[in-house]
Motif scaffolding. Structure first.
Motif, mmCIF file in Angstrom:
data_model
loop_
_atom_site.group_PDB
_atom_site.id
_atom_site.type_symbol
_atom_site.label_atom_id
_atom_site.label_comp_id
_atom_site.label_asym_id
_atom_site.label_seq_id
_atom_site.Cartn_x
_atom_site.Cartn_y
_atom_site.Cartn_z
ATOM 1 N N GLY B 270 0.868 -1.239 0.018
ATOM 2 C CA GLY B 270 0.204 -0.122 -0.018
ATOM 3 C C GLY B 270 0.839 1.394 -0.014
ATOM 4 N N ILE B 271 1.971 1.264 0.684
ATOM 5 C CA ILE B 271 2.920 2.462 0.832
ATOM 6 C C ILE B 271 3.879 2.450 -0.642
ATOM 7 C CG2 ILE B 271 4.600 3.597 1.957
ATOM 8 C CD1 ILE B 271 3.418 1.971 4.586
ATOM 9 N N VAL B 272 4.277 1.399 -0.905
ATOM 10 C CA VAL B 272 5.374 1.325 -1.990
ATOM 11 C C VAL B 272 4.898 1.535 -3.325
ATOM 12 C CG1 VAL B 272 7.105 -0.101 -3.139
ATOM 13 C CG2 VAL B 272 6.975 0.004 -0.638
ATOM 14 N N MET B 273 3.801 0.876 -3.563
ATOM 15 C CA MET B 273 3.158 0.869 -5.012
ATOM 16 C C MET B 273 2.868 2.098 -5.589
ATOM 17 S SD MET B 273 3.275 -2.153 -6.420
ATOM 18 C CE MET B 273 2.095 -2.245 -7.778
ATOM 19 N N PRO B 274 2.110 2.868 -4.910
ATOM 20 C CA PRO B 274 1.989 4.027 -5.529
ATOM 21 C C PRO B 274 3.256 4.969 -6.009
ATOM 22 C CG PRO B 274 0.616 4.277 -3.361
ATOM 23 C CD PRO B 274 1.511 2.786 -3.593
ATOM 24 N N PHE B 275 4.151 4.894 -5.088
ATOM 25 C CA PHE B 275 5.392 5.917 -5.360
ATOM 26 C C PHE B 275 6.293 4.846 -6.452
ATOM 27 C CE2 PHE B 275 4.141 7.196 -0.954
ATOM 28 C CZ PHE B 275 4.325 8.739 -1.173
ATOM 29 N N GLY B 276 6.114 3.573 -6.460
ATOM 30 C CA GLY B 276 7.072 2.720 -7.328
ATOM 31 C C GLY B 276 6.475 3.005 -8.701
ATOM 32 N N LEU B 277 4.960 3.160 -8.892
ATOM 33 C CA LEU B 277 4.522 3.264 -10.287
ATOM 34 C C LEU B 277 4.734 4.559 -10.566
ATOM 35 C CD1 LEU B 277 0.882 1.898 -9.975
ATOM 36 C CD2 LEU B 277 2.311 1.431 -11.775
ATOM 37 N N MET B 278 4.920 5.702 -9.726
ATOM 38 C CA MET B 278 5.218 7.051 -10.144
ATOM 39 C C MET B 278 6.525 7.182 -10.560
ATOM 40 S SD MET B 278 4.295 10.393 -8.003
ATOM 41 C CE MET B 278 5.288 10.311 -6.803
ATOM 42 N N VAL B 279 7.439 6.439 -10.013
ATOM 43 C CA VAL B 279 8.943 6.441 -10.354
ATOM 44 C C VAL B 279 9.116 5.795 -11.900
ATOM 45 C CG1 VAL B 279 11.175 5.734 -9.596
ATOM 46 C CG2 VAL B 279 9.843 6.698 -8.098
ATOM 47 N N GLY B 280 8.373 4.717 -11.740
ATOM 48 C CA GLY B 280 8.425 3.861 -13.138
ATOM 49 C C GLY B 280 8.093 4.819 -14.196
ATOM 50 N N ILE B 281 6.729 5.371 -14.002
ATOM 51 C CA ILE B 281 6.255 6.093 -15.085
ATOM 52 C C ILE B 281 7.303 7.494 -15.403
ATOM 53 C CG2 ILE B 281 4.323 7.925 -15.582
ATOM 54 C CD1 ILE B 281 2.588 5.785 -14.027
ATOM 55 N N GLN B 282 7.657 8.077 -14.427
ATOM 56 C CA GLN B 282 8.523 9.080 -14.909
ATOM 57 C C GLN B 282 9.807 8.586 -15.329
ATOM 58 O OE1 GLN B 282 8.878 12.255 -13.904
ATOM 59 N NE2 GLN B 282 6.512 12.551 -12.740
ATOM 60 N N LYS B 283 10.341 7.516 -14.839
ATOM 61 C CA LYS B 283 11.663 7.224 -15.698
ATOM 62 C C LYS B 283 11.349 6.451 -17.118
ATOM 63 C CE LYS B 283 15.806 4.986 -13.645
ATOM 64 N NZ LYS B 283 16.317 4.379 -12.865
ATOM 65 N N PHE B 284 10.421 5.588 -17.277
ATOM 66 C CA PHE B 284 10.217 4.876 -18.518
ATOM 67 C C PHE B 284 9.543 5.299 -19.652
ATOM 68 C CE2 PHE B 284 11.626 1.682 -15.209
ATOM 69 C CZ PHE B 284 12.773 1.520 -15.709
ATOM 70 N N PHE B 285 8.277 6.066 -19.086
ATOM 71 C CA PHE B 285 7.304 6.295 -20.063
ATOM 72 C C PHE B 285 7.375 7.764 -20.452
ATOM 73 C CE2 PHE B 285 4.816 2.513 -18.384
ATOM 74 C CZ PHE B 285 4.880 2.043 -19.331
ATOM 75 N N ILE B 286 7.590 8.757 -19.542
ATOM 76 C CA ILE B 286 7.313 9.968 -20.180
ATOM 77 C C ILE B 286 8.145 10.666 -21.492
ATOM 78 C CG2 ILE B 286 7.855 12.580 -19.506
ATOM 79 C CD1 ILE B 286 7.175 11.581 -16.750
ATOM 80 N N PRO B 287 9.319 10.430 -21.490
ATOM 81 C CA PRO B 287 9.935 10.838 -22.715
ATOM 82 C C PRO B 287 9.358 10.199 -23.972
ATOM 83 C CG PRO B 287 11.609 10.189 -21.410
ATOM 84 C CD PRO B 287 10.128 9.578 -20.882
ATOM 85 N N PHE B 288 8.773 8.964 -23.922
ATOM 86 C CA PHE B 288 8.088 7.996 -24.961
ATOM 87 C C PHE B 288 6.798 8.715 -25.352
ATOM 88 C CE2 PHE B 288 4.865 4.785 -25.237
ATOM 89 C CZ PHE B 288 5.216 4.393 -26.451
#
Lengths: 288, 557
Positions: B270-288
């Motif tokens: 519950g604590i890790v998933m929201p932030f983990g998803l956020m970091v993943g999106i910032q890192k892998f998806f945004i430029p794309f």
């Protein structure tokens, strides 16, 4: 009639004062020795199929280039690549001495881009929109508003400056778009069909503005379908067809080669769309 | 409110600056987006009857009322795990639903690419601005939805539980937004814009059905809720359901769950998933993401032309079936126009298709109401005439489709009707009606018929024949009496400005009358067979009347 001289002066002189420190700093990054404002080598772009085929050209500082071609020829794609909007392409594109791939943001600070479609946040008023644009360029708020008001007045929009743009005609929106592209006093202007939807007076005004901007040393990359305007204002004309550059030279040079008499004739000869009379006759036969 | 939010954002500016985002530009974009949004309607609540946009504040009040009603589940105090699980599920599903219905356009907005990206703004800043704008809005909605829950938690379970609830809400907001982003970005990475928009369209339809269906079904299921809330222990399956991550926190706090590996893992997720998803999106998806949007905006034109070609196929089943209707030339034009629009117009789909989904809700309601008091469902169902509800629901479907296909954002194209030599514009209406019958009602009716024959047996076959004509007759009568509207000839916002209540009442009266007559026919020997002849004749009579409507008899509103 619009007060043409006044408008040109406003754009030429009154824009200089509101550059922020950030802009000055980035302008300083541009190499001092710069002969070509735009340089393109082997530029290609592919989606499902190839849209641009190994384009090579260069544009000198202070030059007005008329970039013409039929629908779907690749004009807008070229402009989007040069303005850093399409980062994924093959070949080299250098604007103001900077590589488009690596320095897109720095390039965007010193260019103005008027897109083909009048994309605006149309629930805003022109003044709100221009203030927003000024902010994105790091311009000071008060001075942006002052300048926006003056430019709106010159383009005949002073009474509509506080109306939402969703009530505007296409021409009015195009005027706001033009102002937004000039607001930060760009060194290089990319214009994609800037006269679309403008009334006759506004067309004359824009033509004059472009001439005066050229005198002020700006480089203008001008894409249009309106041949007579391109013929009159361009130092050099480039014709693109099916993603390939098929002509590049002054009107006189191209005219001499093709023996065409007018740009319109030259264009139809080169792009292979010269059978208009036959098509018109065919159409009459069909509707009979 | 905007100023307050921007001030709050200013306090967090260091976070943005740390992430290499131009905060001044971000603030400016967020501010302008607030302004734009405040001048537009809220998607889920649509537009007010006056045609003016529904204010966001009003929407928040409605959300707060919905939330308060749901928060009463917390009074079932014997299991924090289940009661909070239900409340958190409600908040999470509702939030994702709002994200999909209201913010798809914001997230996939290519106007940012033409307006903002040509300016010296990095794609990272643009994406962060969009993200911030959405999160701020969603946070307000979550707060409104949870207002009742917050108050009840503080009163019933004390300050610590209240604070934990508030913390959970922040995490849920982040989880909902990032889950939706990840879903969109994931889909976009292997599909085209058209497919993406279609997928969103179907998600919106499903969500609308879920939303409306849950308000029908929840009160009926509430009887069983009391047994359900006896569940006190943490079960393994709960680890896969995000709302239970947060409900577990409440359960642990209130000492209703024993401290063990799985509940603790649930809390960590519950604590890790929201932030983990956020970091993943910032890192892998945004430029794309922004490059993809830019590419999609260009590819779009080609795909649209491909799509149009498929609609024209002369060998499609609908083309063959339309021959069976013996369409007049003008009817055929309206038929083709309507079918093409039903296939291609997403807004139209969004207005019509949820009605189709309600059949499922309706079936569940029938089953739940029969099953409530009895053990043997099939025997009991067979003894009822509940299938009449299902049959006549198809009449409601056809009527909805016929009503909605009168409105379009391209309504100005009606000039083509007015400038053509048309003596009987009524044929345009009958053509579109036949298209709606063929494309919308027939598939639904076939499904219903299969279900009815399966559960109630072959003796209902004549009822199904009679029902088919009656369902069509319902719409024909309604068109004749009330809705003489040419297809796609009126602006969309005019849908809400008319006398909706009276229109709804009239259609209910017509449905009730024909359904009642059908029921009476069942009670009389050979009644249904005689009724088939009578109503078939009525169908052709009214259809003929509509086909001969002149310009003066057409409703233009």
């Amino acid at each position: 009639m619009y007060p043409i001289r006044e408008s040109v002066t406003a754009i030429k002189n009154k824009t200089d004062f509101c550059h922020s420190k950030k802009t000055d700093y980035l302008t300083a990054l541009i190499p001092l020795k710069m002969t070509a404002a735009i340089e393109v080598q082997q530029l290609s772009k592919r989606y499902q199929e190839k849209i641009l085929h190994e384009l090579n050209f260069s544009v000198s500082e202070g030059e007005i280039i008329g970039y013409i071609g039929p629908n779907g020829a690749g004009k807008s794609t070229t402009i989007k690549i040069l303005t850093g909007l399409i980062p994924d392409f093959e070949g080299d594109a250098i604007v103001a001495g900077m590589d488009v791939r690596q320095h897109a943001i720095e390039i965007k600070r010193i260019i103005g881009y008027i897109p083909e479609n009048a994309a605006l946040y149309d629930v805003l008023t022109p003044l709100e929109f221009l203030e927003f644009v000024g902010h994105l360029y790091g311009l000071e708020k008060d001075k942006t508003i002052l300048k926006a008001n003056e430019l709106l007045k010159l383009f005949g929009l002073e009474t509509s400056r506080n109306d939402r743009m969703n009530t505007f005609s296409k021409g009015m929106r195009q005027k706001v778009l033009l102002i937004s592209g000039l607001l930060h006093n760009p060194k290089i202007l990319f214009l994609d069909e800037p006269l679309s939807g403008l009334d006759a007076n506004a067309v004359i005004l824009v033509k004059e503005v472009l001439q005066q901007l050229k005198l002020a040393g700006k480089t203008i990359f001008y894409s249009s379908h309106i041949m007579d305007v391109v013929e009159k204002i361009s130092d050099r004309i480039m014709i693109i067809n099916q993603g390939k550059l098929i002509a590049n030279g002054t009107f006189a040079e191209l005219n001499e080669q093709a023996q065409s008499g007018s740009l319109e004739q030259l264009f139809t000869n080169l792009t292979g769309t010269g059978e208009h009379k036959e098509k018109a006759m065919q159409l009459i036969d069909i509707i009979k | 409110m905007q100023k307050f939010i921007l001030l709050l954002l200013d306090q967090l500016s260091f976070l943005y600056k740390k992430s290499d985002i131009d905060y001044e530009q971000l603030r400016s974009i967020v501010k302008i987006k607030f302004e734009i949004n405040s001048r537009k309607a809220s998607g889920m609540l649509g537009q007010s009857a006056s045609g003016k946009p529904t204010s966001f504040t009003f929407a928040l009040v409605i959300y707060a009322v919905f939330g308060l009603v749901t928060a009463f589940v917390l009074f079932l105090q014997n299991s924090a795990l289940i009661s909070y699980g239900i409340l958190y599920s409600y908040i999470l599903v509702f939030t994702i639903m709002v994200l999909i219905t209201d913010f798809s356009s914001v997230l996939l907005d290519t106007s940012d690419n033409t307006i903002v990206l040509p300016k010296p703004v990095s794609s990272k800043t643009v994406f962060a601005a969009r993200n911030t704008f959405i999160i701020v809005y969603i946070a307000q909605i979550v707060l409104a939805l949870s207002a009742g829950g917050i108050i009840i938690t503080f009163i019933l379970f004390g300050g610590l539980a209240g604070l934990l609830f508030l913390t959970s809400l922040i995490l849920i907001t982040l989880l909902a937004t990032n889950l939706t982003f990840a879903l969109y970005l994931g889909v976009m990475s292997f599909t085209s814009e058209e497919t993406m928009k279609n997928a969103i369209n179907y998600m919106q339809i499903a969500m609308t059905v879920l939303f409306m269906g849950s308000y029908q079904l929840l009160p009926r299921l509430i009887d069983n809720l009391e047994n359900f809330t006896q569940q006190l222990n943490f079960e393994t399956w709960m680890i896969f359901i995000p709302p239970f991550w947060y409900a577990t926190m409440q359960g642990l706090l209130q000492h209703q769950i024993e401290i063990a590996v799985l509940p603790l893992l649930s809390v960590v997720l519950g604590i890790v998933m929201p932030f983990g998803l956020m970091v993943g999106i910032q890192k892998f998806f945004i430029p794309f993401f922004n490059n993809k949007l830019q590419d999609l905006a260009i590819q779009n034109k080609e795909e649209k032309s491909k799509k149009t070609q498929t609609v024209h196929s002369a060998f499609s089943p609908s083309f063959v079936l339309k021959k069976l209707f013996q369409l007049k030339p003008l009817e055929q034009a309206a038929y083709v126009l309507t079918v093409q629009s039903l296939k291609a117009d997403r807004k139209l789909k969004l207005r019509i298709y949820p009605a189709l989904g309600y059949i499922v809700v309706f079936i569940i309601i029938i089953f739940v109401s029969v099953n409530k008091n009895n053990e043997n469902l099939f025997v009991d169902l067979h003894a009822t005439h509940h299938y009449l509800w299902l049959i006549y629901f198809c009449g409601f479907l056809l009527n909805t489709a016929q009503f909605e296909t009168s409105y379009s954002e391209n309504f100005k194209a009606r000039w083509i009707y007015e400038s053509s030599v048309i003596q009987h514009p009524g044929q345009l209406i009958s053509g579109s009606l036949k298209a709606n019958q063929m494309y919308f009602m027939v598939p639904a009716y076939v499904l219903v018929s299969i279900g009815v024959l399966f559960f109630w047996g072959p003796s209902t076959a004549d009822d199904l024949v009679l029902g088919f004509f009656n369902c069509s007759l319902i719409t024909l009568i309604n068109v004749w009496l009330n809705q003489r509207l040419l297809p796609f000839s009126l602006p969309e916002d005019a849908r809400m400005s008319g006398n909706n209540f009276a229109r709804g009442l009239l259609i209910m009266v017509i449905i009730a009358a024909l359904c009642g007559l059908h029921y009476l026919a069942i009670l009389v020997p050979y009644g249904v067979s005689v009724a088939i002849v009578i109503f078939f004749a009525s169908y052709w009579f009214v259809l003929n009347k509509i086909q001969h409507l002149g310009w003066k008899q057409i409703t233009t509103q």
